[in-house]
Design an enzyme around this catalytic site. Structure first.
Site, PDB file in Angstrom:
ATOM      1  N   SER A  95       0.826  -1.217   0.000  1.00  0.00           N
ATOM      2  CA  SER A  95       0.000   0.000   0.000  1.00  0.00           C
ATOM      3  C   SER A  95       0.857   1.263   0.000  1.00  0.00           C
ATOM      4  CB  SER A  95      -0.904   0.021   1.228  1.00  0.00           C
ATOM      5  OG  SER A  95      -1.627  -1.173   1.326  1.00  0.00           O
TER       6      SER A  95
HETATM    7  N1  SAH Z   1      -0.396  -5.300   4.077  1.00  0.00           N
HETATM    8  C1  SAH Z   1       0.356  -5.532   2.862  1.00  0.00           C
HETATM    9  C2  SAH Z   1      -0.415  -5.182   1.621  1.00  0.00           C
HETATM   10  C3  SAH Z   1      -1.215  -6.329   1.265  1.00  0.00           C
HETATM   11  S1  SAH Z   1      -1.980  -6.421  -0.280  1.00  0.00           S
HETATM   12  C4  SAH Z   1       1.688  -4.838   2.888  1.00  0.00           C
HETATM   13  O1  SAH Z   1       1.993  -4.104   3.834  1.00  0.00           O
HETATM   14  O2  SAH Z   1       2.470  -5.055   1.952  1.00  0.00           O
HETATM   15  C5  SAH Z   1      -3.234  -7.560   0.192  1.00  0.00           C
HETATM   16  C6  SAH Z   1      -2.795  -8.964   0.476  1.00  0.00           C
HETATM   17  O3  SAH Z   1      -3.937  -9.682   0.892  1.00  0.00           O
HETATM   18  C7  SAH Z   1      -2.259  -9.715  -0.749  1.00  0.00           C
HETATM   19  O4  SAH Z   1      -0.971 -10.166  -0.482  1.00  0.00           O
HETATM   20  C8  SAH Z   1      -3.243 -10.867  -0.903  1.00  0.00           C
HETATM   21  O5  SAH Z   1      -2.640 -12.070  -1.343  1.00  0.00           O
HETATM   22  C9  SAH Z   1      -3.791 -11.028   0.506  1.00  0.00           C
HETATM   23  N2  SAH Z   1      -5.077 -11.716   0.627  1.00  0.00           N
HETATM   24  C10 SAH Z   1      -6.148 -11.712  -0.214  1.00  0.00           C
HETATM   25  N3  SAH Z   1      -7.139 -12.498   0.277  1.00  0.00           N
HETATM   26  C11 SAH Z   1      -6.676 -13.014   1.468  1.00  0.00           C
HETATM   27  C12 SAH Z   1      -7.215 -13.904   2.436  1.00  0.00           C
HETATM   28  N4  SAH Z   1      -8.429 -14.447   2.324  1.00  0.00           N
HETATM   29  N5  SAH Z   1      -6.456 -14.173   3.517  1.00  0.00           N
HETATM   30  C13 SAH Z   1      -5.207 -13.668   3.668  1.00  0.00           C
HETATM   31  N6  SAH Z   1      -4.637 -12.836   2.769  1.00  0.00           N
HETATM   32  C14 SAH Z   1      -5.362 -12.512   1.680  1.00  0.00           C
END
Ligand code: SAH
Length: 247
Positions: A95
């Protein structure tokens, strides 16, 4: 004999010089890139985070400390401190710094808090939270991302973060209840396991909506009821299940 000794002594001196120069160059490079990244972090904090109204000194310090460039792919390091999200592989993103700061501040955290994060991604948000709280439990559904984040967080010595590969929709029951829950992927509705794993008085920040439009929603659990407040329009990747279907 004298000649051989002289030759050996000069060889020894020469290798010391080469070694010393190597160490010196390494230091120099570290210094240049190190101070450069630090300057970039300061600029990010001043121009992107402080300027938009985030004032909490402890939060700002966490952003000055965590090396965001380590959480992005090698070829994008030069963009790590810019005012936007970046790809981290597997079609996922880290993000924008301001959004990480906004969500962190919205949770109104205390030093002794235990946090659950859904969507580890690069691990950057987890590292920021770990600077501010007692412990962070974070779940990532894509194994390659989760494992990479785990390795990096271990290398950076964040021993108060636990990474799990799995479906975050279900939360992480064993360590519940949590003082705060942060969700960084967007479902259409607030998952009920997450509601149940939030302690009384706890806070949750979560993007809710479709792939094209979501609102960041802040929930507070008061008298076992969740009080909801929409705080910001956002665009996160969707929350998916293990078959890739959107929640
Ligand atoms: N917090 C992260 C940004 C994450 S982007 C950072 O600081 O870099 C969102 C993430 O959510 C992605 O990696 C995606 O694979 C994950 N995601 C999507 N659905 C999910 C689920 N059901 N459980 C866990 N992670 C999930």
């Amino acid at each position: 004999m004298v000649k051989t000794t002289l030759f050996l002594v000069s060889l020894f001196a020469l290798s010391i010089c080469i070694l010393a120069e190597g160490v010196f160059n390494d230091r120099l490079e570290q210094n240049i890139s190190g101070s450069n990244y630090q300057a970039q972090r300061r600029e990010m904090v001043d121009k992107q985070i402080k300027k938009r109204g985030i004032k909490d000194r402890v939060i700002l310090e966490a952003f000055l400390k965590v090396p965001r460039h380590r959480f992005v792919p090698e070829h994008l390091k030069y963009l790590a401190y810019k005012d936007h999200p970046l790809p981290i592989g597997e079609d996922q993103t880290i993000s924008q710094p301001y959004i990480v700061a906004f969500m962190t501040e919205a949770l109104n955290l205390s030093r002794q808090d235990k946090i659950l994060e859904i969507g580890t991604g690069s691990g950057y948000q987890a590292a920021i939270l770990a600077e501010l709280c007692d412990s962070v439990f974070t779940i990532e559904i894509i194994a390659s991302l989760g494992n990479r984040a785990k390795r990096l967080l271990d290398e950076l010595e964040y021993d108060n973060i636990k990474v799990k590969i799995g479906d975050g929709y279900l939360g992480w029951e064993e360590n519940a209840p949590y003082d705060a829950i942060i969700v960084t992927c967007a479902p259409a509705q607030v998952p009920s396991p997450l509601k149940n794993q939030l302690r009384e008085g706890g806070r949750m920040i979560i993007p809710i909506g479709s792939s094209s439009r979501q609102d960041l929603v802040l929930l507070r659990k008061l008298n076992s009821q969740l009080v909801e407040e929409k705080v910001l329009p956002v665009l996160f990747v969707p929350m998916v299940d293990t078959t890739g279907k959107k929640y």
